[in-house]
Design a protein around this motif. Structure first.
Motif, short mmCIF file in Angstrom:
data_model
loop_
_atom_site.label_atom_id
_atom_site.label_comp_id
_atom_site.label_asym_id
_atom_site.label_seq_id
_atom_site.Cartn_x
_atom_site.Cartn_y
_atom_site.Cartn_z
N ALA A 149 37.30 62.03 33.29
CA ALA A 149 37.70 61.81 31.89
C ALA A 149 38.73 62.85 31.46
O ALA A 149 39.69 62.54 30.73
N ASN B 136 32.14 72.16 32.14
CA ASN B 136 31.15 71.46 32.95
C ASN B 136 31.75 70.67 34.10
O ASN B 136 31.06 70.39 35.09
N LEU C 172 37.26 54.37 34.54
CA LEU C 172 36.36 55.38 33.99
C LEU C 172 35.09 54.72 33.46
O LEU C 172 33.97 55.20 33.72
N PRO D 2 24.17 73.19 29.71
CA PRO D 2 25.30 72.34 29.34
C PRO D 2 26.21 72.97 28.27
O PRO D 2 27.39 72.64 28.19
N LEU D 3 25.66 73.87 27.46
CA LEU D 3 26.45 74.43 26.37
C LEU D 3 27.45 75.47 26.82
O LEU D 3 28.45 75.72 26.17
N VAL E 177 31.23 55.20 34.86
CA VAL E 177 30.09 55.64 34.06
C VAL E 177 28.93 54.67 34.17
O VAL E 177 27.78 55.07 34.31
N SER E 178 29.24 53.37 34.12
CA SER E 178 28.15 52.39 34.13
C SER E 178 27.73 52.03 35.55
O SER E 178 26.62 51.59 35.77
N LEU F 225 32.94 63.93 33.88
CA LEU F 225 33.71 64.73 32.92
C LEU F 225 35.08 65.09 33.47
O LEU F 225 36.08 65.10 32.75
N TYR G 171 27.41 64.19 36.16
CA TYR G 171 28.21 64.49 34.98
C TYR G 171 29.48 65.29 35.28
O TYR G 171 30.53 64.99 34.71
N ILE H 81 33.52 72.29 26.45
CA ILE H 81 32.35 71.94 27.26
C ILE H 81 32.75 71.01 28.40
O ILE H 81 32.30 71.16 29.54
N GLN H 82 33.62 70.07 28.08
CA GLN H 82 34.06 69.12 29.10
C GLN H 82 34.74 69.84 30.26
O GLN H 82 34.42 69.62 31.42
N ALA I 48 25.26 72.20 35.41
CA ALA I 48 25.61 71.44 34.21
C ALA I 48 24.36 70.97 33.50
O ALA I 48 24.31 70.92 32.27
N ALA I 49 23.34 70.61 34.25
CA ALA I 49 22.10 70.13 33.63
C ALA I 49 21.32 71.29 33.03
O ALA I 49 20.70 71.15 31.98
#
Lengths: 295, 373
Positions: free
Chosen positions: A266, A50, A245, A62-63, A249-250, A263, A259, A46-47, A58-59
């Motif tokens: 990451a 996406n 990273l 997502p699967l 994210v924050s 992703l 995302y 998935i990572q 992606a929204a």
């Protein structure tokens, strides 16, 4: 095995029943393996999928591992729109220095604790074992205090030096050196080689498997190290990959959840460890088993 | 340069065998200390000394300005500790909330990861299956990746429009807004049986500044997603430990009990499980010790939110010090956490040591050799 062959042949009906049961067991076994294989690997699929999607895609789905449309935009943005290249450089620098330091210092100390007779050795080893039990997370404030006091907070020195040795590595090396026969070293020493020379050119070459284990372990832990960078640096120019990273994210990235970008970043941070894992798997597995004896 | 002096001393000409031996001994003394010096310096300077410094700071009201080791910093004695336990206030409420959260976290993570690890090990250890080494690696892989990178992936999986809710949607379940949902799972269960609002008996003063109703909240929905992530990442490591433990289950014993007509469950219950007891104990204790240290995931995924339901002592100590600039209180929380973990570790080591007196202790390296044969 002998037990099995000595037995009288089972009646055909019972044999069929057994065969059926074996088949069922196998099927169930494979089903379990595949199910958990998906559970453990699909998040990575998935990572990857996406990270190659547009944010809307992606929204919406997502699967699905298949991007529609496929785009490298998020990776372009990782390199052009974030400090990723800088984090990568910092992470490489820290990882290389820490790995070299740990392999060298830990094996020196491990050798001394295993082989050299010096006053205070037992006490020192007890101290190493005690240090093993000190949990990293309670050291966050303490580490910050000492770095601050030494004036190396917010510097490469603060990022690297505290990680240059670790108790677990000393422990692994000591255990290994104790397991190799002492006769070779004694021969070298009788031939007049100094202690350091014996260690460097006789013992270390024999310790290759343990050195590889320690190298991989150090690489992995310093590449992934997060809490230490949190309390040792503040300047975004000194961020390592995990720190960057976490900040990504924050932090505020502008609009949307972004995302695919997160992703992708990451994913790039995971790739080096993934490669090492695939290539040196057996060393990883061995290391994890060692935990069972470390206590 | 250390090399040169050592070489010179060891190969000094004209030394009689006897003197030379004595020289070697004192050389070993010097060399021993030189060899361990770098490690002592680093661990001493960045581990032991800082712990002492932090203990001092936990007795002060240092706010991060200047050095904490000057006379200007107010000394408050044990006040930072008493604030956590005996004085009613925000500090104690936050601390006790973090303890509650972590207790629920441990109560789910440890049994779940142990059971999953054991199950995976049993399947991977099955002699009838092929391709097991691939699956073993697959199960273990999450353990070696970066906790931050994996947390990012799980943030996406558990996002409102993320993969988990999409999957739940297949089964007609309307997934929650995971990271915004502070409802306790136990409270939700109470709700199912009709107890929607707290009974009056439970809203009154409970122990340590939280009401009984708060203590009985259970992990929040947000915490469940962190728990899922952690169980997913750690099971692989513990699976490897169980696999090592399974090497100690003799094949002959398993076969003999099969011939005796034992069912698969009976064999597992009465043969495998008793033989795995040492490993199980180790996995349970290592899991508990590790679970009290959860930090990275909380930092990346939730920062203690929503409504402080993912606050853990480790994260609270960080936040108190580095965000609220109350270093004394943060350090005090660290030391309480330290105490919890050290007590757990000591219990574990005591039990392991008792067991080890039964059989000779062997090094991790030597232990591999008989296994391979």
């Amino acid at each position: 095995m002998a037990l099995l062959t000595d037995r009288p042949a089972a009646a055909p009906a019972r044999r069929d029943e057994r065969a059926a049961r074996t088949l069922a067991t196998r099927f169930l076994g494979y089903a379990t393996l595949v199910f958990f294989g998906l559970v453990f690997l699909y998040p990575f699929v998935i990572q990857i999928g996406n990270s190659l999607k547009t944010e809307a895609d992606a929204a919406a789905d997502p699967l699905s591992p298949f991007p529609d449309p496929l785009t490298l935009a998020s990776f372009e943005r990782v390199f052009a729109g974030t400090n990723f290249p800088l984090w990568l450089g910092n992470s490489l620098l820290v990882t290389v220095l820490v790995t070299i330091g740990r392999v060298f210092f830990d094996s020196l100390a491990g050798y001394a604790l295993a082989r050299l007779r010096f006053r205070g050795r037992n006490g020192l080893f007890a101290a190493v074992v005690a240090v093993l039990a000190v949990p990293g997370v309670v050291l966050l404030i303490p580490k910050f205090l000492v770095l601050n006091q030494l004036g190396i907070y917010n510097s490469y020195a603060g990022l690297v030096v505290p990680l240059l040795a670790d108790a677990a590595g000393v422990f692994i090396m000591k255990q290994f050196f104790e397991s190799i026969p002492v006769s070779v070293e004694e021969a070298a020493r009788i031939d007049g080689a100094s202690i350091f020379r014996t260690f460097w050119s006789v013992v270390l070459p024999m310790a290759k498997p343990a050195l590889i284990t320690l190298t991989i372990l150090s690489f992995q832990s310093s590449w992934n190290e997060f809490p230490h960078s949190l309390v040792s640096v503040q300047d975004p120019d000194l961020f390592t990959l995990p720190r960057g990273l976490a900040d990504l994210v924050s932090g505020s990235l502008g609009s949307g959840t972004q995302y695919p970008l997160k992703l992708g970043a990451a994913l790039l941070a995971t790739i080096p460890v993934a490669i090492i894992f695939v290539v040196f798997q057996r060393y990883f597995v061995r290391d994890a088993n060692d935990g069972s004896d470390k206590g | 340069m250390a090399t040169e002096t050592l070489t010179a001393a060891a190969t000094a000409p004209g030394a009689s065998p006897r003197r030379r031996r004595g020289g070697t001994r004192s050389n070993e003394n010097l060399a021993g200390w030189l060899f361990v010096a770098p490690v002592i310096a680093i661990l001493g300077l960045f581990l032991l000394l800082p712990i002492l410094m932090a203990f001092w700071v936990s007795l002060t009201d240092w706010n991060g300005q200047g050095s904490p080791f000057t006379g200007d910093v107010p000394f408050v004695g044990a006040h930072n500790y008493t604030r956590l336990f005996t004085e009613d206030g925000l500090a104690r409420r936050d601390f006790m909330t973090s303890i509650r959260n972590n207790i629920y976290y441990v109560a789910i993570v440890v049994p779940a990861q142990t059971a999953l690890a054991l199950g995976l090990a049993l399947v991977v250890n099955n002699r009838m299956l092929k391709g097991k080494s691939f699956f073993r690696s697959a199960f273990y892989f999450p353990s070696v990746t970066s906790s931050v990178a994996i947390s990012v992936v799980f943030l996406f999986l558990f996002a409102n429009s993320g993969a988990v809710n999409a999957l739940l949607g297949f089964f007609g379940i309307d997934g929650p807004e995971w990271f915004a949902d502070s409802r306790g799972v136990l409270h939700l269960l109470f709700g199912v049986v009709g107890v929607d609002s707290p009974p009056a008996a439970l809203t009154g003063g409970g122990p340590l500044g939280l009401s009984w109703w708060d203590w009985l909240a259970g992990p929040s929905v947000a915490m469940i997603s962190i728990i899922t992530l952690v169980v997913w990442t750690t099971s692989g490591t513990f699976m490897l430990m169980f696999l090592a433990g399974l090497q100690n289950v003799p094949v002959a014993l398993d076969e003999a009990s099969t011939l005796d007509g034992a069912s698969r469950w009976q064999r597992f219950r009465h043969v495998t499980l008793p033989l795995l007891r040492p490993t199980t104990f180790l996995v349970l204790t290592l899991g508990t010790i590790g679970s009290w240290q959860v930090f990275d995931q909380v930092y990346v995924m939730s920062q203690g939110d929503p409504a402080k339901t993912t606050l853990t002592p480790a994260y609270l100590s960080y936040r108190t010090a580095f965000r609220d600039f109350d270093y004394g209180s943060g350090a005090a929380i660290s030391f309480v956490l330290f105490l919890i973990i050290i007590v757990l570790t000591l219990i574990q080591r005591r039990v392991l040591a008792e067991r080890d007196t039964d059989r000779p202790r062997r090094g991790w390296w030597r232990r591999r050799v008989p296994e391979r044969s």
